[in-house]
Design a protein around this motif. Structure first.
Motif, PDB file in Angstrom:
ATOM      1  N   ILE A 129       0.805  -1.184  -0.016  1.00 36.53           N
ATOM      2  CA  ILE A 129       0.050   0.147   0.092  1.00 36.53           C
ATOM      3  C   ILE A 129       0.800   1.234  -0.014  1.00 36.53           C
ATOM      4  N   ALA A 130       2.152   1.216   0.155  1.00 35.13           N
ATOM      5  CA  ALA A 130       2.950   2.274   0.076  1.00 35.13           C
ATOM      6  C   ALA A 130       4.489   1.968   0.086  1.00 35.13           C
ATOM      7  N   LYS A 131       5.357   2.775  -0.711  1.00 36.43           N
ATOM      8  CA  LYS A 131       6.678   2.523  -0.592  1.00 36.43           C
ATOM      9  C   LYS A 131       7.440   3.994  -0.957  1.00 36.43           C
ATOM     10  N   ALA A 132       8.422   4.243  -0.279  1.00 39.64           N
ATOM     11  CA  ALA A 132       8.936   5.545  -0.166  1.00 39.64           C
ATOM     12  C   ALA A 132      10.626   5.121   0.154  1.00 39.64           C
ATOM     13  N   ALA A 133      11.359   6.170  -0.338  1.00 37.75           N
ATOM     14  CA  ALA A 133      12.967   6.088  -0.194  1.00 37.75           C
ATOM     15  C   ALA A 133      13.350   7.478   0.593  1.00 37.75           C
ATOM     16  N   GLY A 134      13.946   7.563   1.350  1.00 39.55           N
ATOM     17  CA  GLY A 134      14.672   8.953   1.895  1.00 39.55           C
ATOM     18  C   GLY A 134      15.858   8.693   2.688  1.00 39.55           C
ATOM     19  N   ASN A 135      16.204   9.712   3.535  1.00 42.52           N
ATOM     20  CA  ASN A 135      17.529   9.931   4.225  1.00 42.52           C
ATOM     21  C   ASN A 135      16.829   9.815   5.537  1.00 42.52           C
ATOM     22  N   LEU A 136      17.609   9.063   6.381  1.00 43.18           N
ATOM     23  CA  LEU A 136      17.203   8.588   8.061  1.00 43.18           C
ATOM     24  C   LEU A 136      17.743  10.076   8.485  1.00 43.18           C
ATOM     25  N   ARG A 137      18.848  10.760   8.284  1.00 39.88           N
ATOM     26  CA  ARG A 137      19.029  12.125   9.060  1.00 39.88           C
ATOM     27  C   ARG A 137      17.539  13.194   8.979  1.00 39.88           C
ATOM     28  N   ASP A 138      17.147  13.133   7.821  1.00 37.96           N
ATOM     29  CA  ASP A 138      16.091  14.118   7.601  1.00 37.96           C
ATOM     30  C   ASP A 138      14.788  13.627   8.154  1.00 37.96           C
ATOM     31  N   GLY A 139      14.668  12.324   8.054  1.00 39.63           N
ATOM     32  CA  GLY A 139      13.506  11.339   8.668  1.00 39.63           C
ATOM     33  C   GLY A 139      12.668  11.376   7.232  1.00 39.63           C
ATOM     34  N   ILE A 140      11.714  10.583   7.102  1.00 39.59           N
ATOM     35  CA  ILE A 140      10.626  10.381   6.324  1.00 39.59           C
ATOM     36  C   ILE A 140       9.197   9.930   6.673  1.00 39.59           C
TER      37      ILE A 140
END
Length: 154
Positions: A98-109
């Motif tokens: 139902i969802a998928k995303a990528a990002g940076n752990l420092r910035d948070g997601i």
């Protein structure tokens, strides 16, 4: 028909295709599995975190189960890039992404997760000091799940 003197099985293949041939092997396989699972008591029931083996030594991968929600998280330890996949188990339909995303752990997601009319909510994955934290608030089939879980420490 087996007698009491015979073992209950002659051999068994576990998930890693290792052959288990005795009760001692069974106990070791269970202990190895339990060492990778963390059970966290929440107000809505137990949440399970399973550390999944990764082919890349720089990546930690986790499978988190909260009610009917499964969250798969991969963290690159060098770059702190994260990939999140969210699934829901729906009777008669099975497991649905139902969802998928990528990002940076420092910035948070923060990821909205919706699958009307079954699922509505959001989750946030972030770094709090050295703790990798999952915050979630999700309604699934009329059941509300909300909390904050420390997944691992970097």
């Amino acid at each position: 028909m087996s007698s009491l003197a015979e073992p209950p099985f002659k051999q068994f293949q576990d998930l890693n295709d290792d052959t288990i041939i005795s009760g001692e092997n069974v106990i070791r396989a269970i202990q190895e599995f339990e060492s990778k699972v963390k059970v966290i008591k929440t107000q809505d029931g137990d949440a399970f975190i399973y550390a999944v083996e990764s082919n890349d030594e720089n990546v930690k991968t986790f499978k988190i189960v909260i009610g009917r929600i499964e969250i798969d998280i991969s963290i690159n330890l060098k770059t702190l890039v994260i990939v999140i996949e969210v699934y829901v188990y729906i009777p008669l339909l099975g497991k649905i992404q139902i969802a998928k995303a990528a990002g940076n752990l420092r910035d948070g997601i923060t990821l909205p997760i919706t699958f009307p009319p079954f699922v509505k909510g959001s989750l946030t994955l972030k770094l709090d000091g050295e703790d990798v934290v999952l915050e979630y608030s999700v309604d699934v089939h009329g059941q509300h799940y909300e909390g904050r879980i420390v997944i691992t420490v970097l």
